[in-house]
Design an enzyme around this catalytic site. Structure first.
Site, PDB file in Angstrom:
ATOM      1  N   GLY A  67     -14.076  -2.692 -18.338  1.00 27.52           N
ATOM      2  CA  GLY A  67     -14.457  -3.547 -16.853  1.00 27.52           C
ATOM      3  C   GLY A  67     -15.231  -2.925 -15.928  1.00 27.52           C
ATOM      4  N   GLY A 127     -14.622  -3.701  -8.328  1.00 24.73           N
ATOM      5  CA  GLY A 127     -14.816  -2.960  -7.423  1.00 24.73           C
ATOM      6  C   GLY A 127     -14.659  -1.433  -8.034  1.00 24.73           C
ATOM      7  CB  ALA A 128     -11.484  -0.080  -9.577  1.00 23.04           C
ATOM      8  CB  SER A 176      -2.318   5.074   2.073  1.00 22.74           C
ATOM      9  OG  SER A 176      -3.630   3.737   0.858  1.00 22.74           O
ATOM     10  CE1 TYR A 229      -0.247   1.877  -7.268  1.00 23.92           C
ATOM     11  CE2 TYR A 229      -2.821   2.013  -7.680  1.00 23.92           C
ATOM     12  CZ  TYR A 229      -1.948   1.281  -6.667  1.00 23.92           C
ATOM     13  OH  TYR A 229      -2.305   0.953  -5.266  1.00 23.92           O
ATOM     14  CG  ASP A 274     -11.459   3.862  -4.378  1.00 24.82           C
ATOM     15  OD1 ASP A 274     -10.528   4.345  -3.843  1.00 24.82           O
ATOM     16  OD2 ASP A 274     -11.966   2.635  -4.253  1.00 24.82           O
ATOM     17  CB  SER A 329      -1.145   0.138   1.233  1.00 19.66           C
ATOM     18  OG  SER A 329      -1.981   1.274   1.168  1.00 19.66           O
ATOM     19  CE  LYS A 373     -11.471  -0.652  -1.974  1.00 16.82           C
ATOM     20  NZ  LYS A 373     -11.234  -0.097  -2.864  1.00 16.82           N
TER      21      LYS A 373
HETATM   22  P1  NAP Z   1     -11.329  -6.628  -9.791  1.00 17.83           P
HETATM   23  O1  NAP Z   1     -12.781  -6.166  -8.916  1.00 17.83           O
HETATM   24  O2  NAP Z   1     -11.158  -7.514  -9.431  1.00 17.83           O
HETATM   25  O3  NAP Z   1     -12.663  -6.100 -11.147  1.00 17.83           O
HETATM   26  C1  NAP Z   1     -11.451  -6.022 -12.205  1.00 17.83           C
HETATM   27  C2  NAP Z   1     -11.565  -5.610 -13.360  1.00 17.83           C
HETATM   28  O4  NAP Z   1     -11.573  -6.282 -14.378  1.00 17.83           O
HETATM   29  C3  NAP Z   1     -13.094  -7.147 -13.189  1.00 17.83           C
HETATM   30  O5  NAP Z   1     -14.377  -6.161 -14.513  1.00 17.83           O
HETATM   31  C4  NAP Z   1     -12.923  -8.294 -14.623  1.00 17.83           C
HETATM   32  O6  NAP Z   1     -13.616  -8.642 -15.120  1.00 17.83           O
HETATM   33  C5  NAP Z   1     -12.072  -7.429 -15.638  1.00 17.83           C
HETATM   34  N1  NAP Z   1     -10.602  -8.243 -15.877  1.00 17.83           N
HETATM   35  C6  NAP Z   1     -10.079  -8.542 -15.513  1.00 17.83           C
HETATM   36  N2  NAP Z   1      -9.208  -9.307 -16.573  1.00 17.83           N
HETATM   37  C7  NAP Z   1      -9.298  -9.193 -17.573  1.00 17.83           C
HETATM   38  C8  NAP Z   1      -8.993  -9.801 -18.544  1.00 17.83           C
HETATM   39  N3  NAP Z   1      -7.915 -10.372 -18.773  1.00 17.83           N
HETATM   40  N4  NAP Z   1      -9.975  -9.391 -19.395  1.00 17.83           N
HETATM   41  C9  NAP Z   1     -11.139  -8.582 -19.694  1.00 17.83           C
HETATM   42  N5  NAP Z   1     -11.686  -7.921 -18.155  1.00 17.83           N
HETATM   43  C10 NAP Z   1     -10.729  -8.125 -17.356  1.00 17.83           C
HETATM   44  O7  NAP Z   1     -10.284  -5.029  -9.309  1.00 17.83           O
HETATM   45  P2  NAP Z   1     -10.029  -4.053  -9.354  1.00 17.83           P
HETATM   46  O8  NAP Z   1     -10.247  -3.458  -7.401  1.00 17.83           O
HETATM   47  O9  NAP Z   1     -11.696  -2.796  -9.822  1.00 17.83           O
HETATM   48  O10 NAP Z   1      -8.823  -3.094  -9.876  1.00 17.83           O
HETATM   49  C11 NAP Z   1      -8.853  -2.484 -10.998  1.00 17.83           C
HETATM   50  C12 NAP Z   1      -7.677  -2.114 -11.274  1.00 17.83           C
HETATM   51  O11 NAP Z   1      -7.714  -1.439 -11.037  1.00 17.83           O
HETATM   52  C13 NAP Z   1      -6.749  -2.912 -10.776  1.00 17.83           C
HETATM   53  O12 NAP Z   1      -5.541  -2.425 -11.381  1.00 17.83           O
HETATM   54  C14 NAP Z   1      -6.405  -1.913  -9.594  1.00 17.83           C
HETATM   55  O13 NAP Z   1      -4.877  -1.798  -9.204  1.00 17.83           O
HETATM   56  C15 NAP Z   1      -6.475  -0.234 -10.147  1.00 17.83           C
HETATM   57  N6  NAP Z   1      -7.591   0.568  -9.451  1.00 17.83           N
HETATM   58  C16 NAP Z   1      -6.810   1.603  -9.145  1.00 17.83           C
HETATM   59  C17 NAP Z   1      -6.632   2.389  -8.062  1.00 17.83           C
HETATM   60  C18 NAP Z   1      -7.020   4.194  -7.979  1.00 17.83           C
HETATM   61  O14 NAP Z   1      -6.421   4.512  -7.193  1.00 17.83           O
HETATM   62  N7  NAP Z   1      -5.207   4.375  -8.779  1.00 17.83           N
HETATM   63  C19 NAP Z   1      -7.712   1.898  -7.124  1.00 17.83           C
HETATM   64  C20 NAP Z   1      -8.962   0.845  -7.510  1.00 17.83           C
HETATM   65  C21 NAP Z   1      -8.041   0.110  -8.011  1.00 17.83           C
HETATM   66  P3  NAP Z   1     -14.894  -9.901 -14.227  1.00 17.83           P
HETATM   67  O15 NAP Z   1     -15.922  -9.120 -13.966  1.00 17.83           O
HETATM   68  O16 NAP Z   1     -15.173 -11.032 -16.097  1.00 17.83           O
HETATM   69  O17 NAP Z   1     -13.575 -10.947 -13.645  1.00 17.83           O
END
Ligand code: NAP
Length: 276
Positions: free
Chosen positions: A126, A129-130, A17, A221, A104, A15, A67
Site C-alpha cells: 500500500g 496515508g498510513a 481515541s 485493527y 502515526d 474512533s 488530515k
Molecule cells: P488510504 O489512504 O485510503 O490508503 C489505502 C491504500 O491501500 C492505498 O495505497 C490503496 O491503493 C491500497 N488499497 C486499497 N484497496 C486495495 C486493493 N483492493 N488492492 C490493492 N491495494 C489496495 O487508507 P489509509 O488511511 O492509509 O489506511 C490504510 C489502513 O491502515 C486502514 O486499514 C486503516 O484502518 C489502517 N490504519 C491503521 C492505523 C493504526 O493506528 N493502526 C492508523 C492509520 C490507518 P490505491 O493507492 O491504488 O488506492
C-alpha cells in the site's frame, strides 16, 4: 475550567481515541477530558478558529477526512508532518502557537521496533496515508531495500519520494517473490479489514518466503487477528498488530495535550478495554 482535547473527523463515532485518552487521564488522576467531535469538511475552518479562542482547549487528533485539509489552518507544521503530507495531531503550545505534527510515525516506529532490518529488505503493501507514516520511518532506517507493493504505481512513487524514501515500487500483481528474505512486512492497506476485501492469497503465501526471523505488522485493527497475522503466526513469524500503532500514536499526542507521559505499564489493561 477543565482542560480538554478531542478527536475530530467525519464520521467520528468509530474512533477509539476517547477510550485510550480517557483511560490514561483516569489512570494518572489528571483533571481533564477527551471527547469525540463530529466536524464536517465545510465546518473545519470555523471549528479551528473557534477552538483557538477557547482557553480550555489543548488540541485535537485529526482523522479522515481532515488530515490534509487542516494543514493551511495551522500556524506551524513540523518537518515530519510536512514529509508525510498529513497532520494527525494538533496542539497549542504555551506561546499560543497552534502546531501540527504526525504521531502515526511514532506509532509505526513502535510497532516495528522489534524488527531487525539493518542491511535487509522490507516490504510495504500500500501507498496511502498510513503507508506514508511507514515510509517516513523507513527513510530513516538502514534497510537495504524497501519494496512497495502498490495498485497505483505512480501514486506510490510520488508518496515514497515525498517521504524521502528511495523505494522499489512493484505492482500488486500476485508475484510472491517480492517477499523473498524480507525482514519486515507491513500491511498499510484496508485489505483484511472487516467489510473490505480479504488479503490476496499470494501475500499470505509470500510470507513463507520471508526471513525466518521476520516481523509482520498489520495496521488493520478490526479484526485484530487478521488472516495476514494468523498466517504469520502459523509460520512462527513475529507479529505486531494495529492496536500497537494506535496506542503508540496516541501516546505522543497525549503528552502534547496534557503534559504527562501516559502510563504505558498499563498497556495490557488498555488493550483489554479496546477489545471489549
Ligand atoms: P488510504 O489512504 O485510503 O490508503 C489505502 C491504500 O491501500 C492505498 O495505497 C490503496 O491503493 C491500497 N488499497 C486499497 N484497496 C486495495 C486493493 N483492493 N488492492 C490493492 N491495494 C489496495 O487508507 P489509509 O488511511 O492509509 O489506511 C490504510 C489502513 O491502515 C486502514 O486499514 C486503516 O484502518 C489502517 N490504519 C491503521 C492505523 C493504526 O493506528 N493502526 C492508523 C492509520 C490507518 P490505491 O493507492 O491504488 O488506492
Amino acid at each position: 475550567m477543565m482542560p480538554y482535547a478531542e478527536v475530530i473527523g467525519d464520521p467520528i463515532s468509530q474512533s477509539k481515541s476517547p477510550l485510550i485518552h480517557g483511560f490514561w487521564l483516569e489512570a494518572l488522576g489528571i483533571s481533564g477530558r477527551y471527547q469525540a467531535s463530529h466536524v464536517r469538511p465545510e465546518d473545519l475552518p470555523s471549528f479551528i478558529e473557534g477552538r483557538r479562542s477557547d482557553p480550555a482547549w489543548r488540541g485535537c487528533n485529526v482523522t479522515i477526512p481532515h488530515k490534509q485539509a487542516i494543514l493551511p489552518l495551522l500556524d506551524e507544521i513540523d518537518a515530519r508532518a510536512k514529509s508525510v503530507g498529513a497532520v494527525n495531531t494538533v496542539w497549542r503550545d504555551p506561546a499560543g502557537i497552534v502546531r501540527g505534527t504526525n504521531t502515526d510515525v511514532d506509532g509505526v516506529a513502535e510497532a516495528i521496533a522489534g524488527a531487525d532490518i539493518a542491511g535487509r529488505p522490507v516490504v510495504v503493501i500500500g501507498a496511502g496515508g498510513a503507508a506514508r507514516a511507514a515510509f517516513a520511518v523507513l527513510a530513516q532506517s538502514e534497510a537495504s531495500e524497501v519494496r512497495v507493493l502498490a495498485r497505483t504505481i505512480d501514486k506510490a512513487v510520488q508518496a515514497a519520494g515525498e517521504c524521502g524514501l528511495s523505494a522499489k515500487v512493484l505492482p500488486f500483481d500476485g508475484d510472491a517473490q517480492a517477499f523473498d528474505d524480507a525482514a519486515l512486512v507491513i500491511n498499510a492497506t484496508q485489505l483484511g479489514m472487516t467489510g473490505q476485501s480479504p488479503m490476496p492469497s499470494f501475500v499470505l503465501d509470500g510470507l513463507a518466503r520471508a526471513a525466518r526471523d521476520a516481523l509482520v505488522f498489520d495496521m488493520v485493527y478490526a479484526p485484530l487477528e487478521t488472516a495476514l497475522l494468523a498466517t504469520a503466526r502459523s509460520g512462527a513469524l513475529a507479529c505486531s498488530d494495529g492496536l500497537v500503532m494506535l496506542v503508540g500514536q496516541a501516546a505522543t499526542a497525549f503528552e502534547r495535550f496534557f503534559g504527562a507521559a501516559p502510563p504505558r505499564e498499563k498497556d495490557a489493561a488498555l488493550r483489554g478495554i479496546l477489545l471489549a
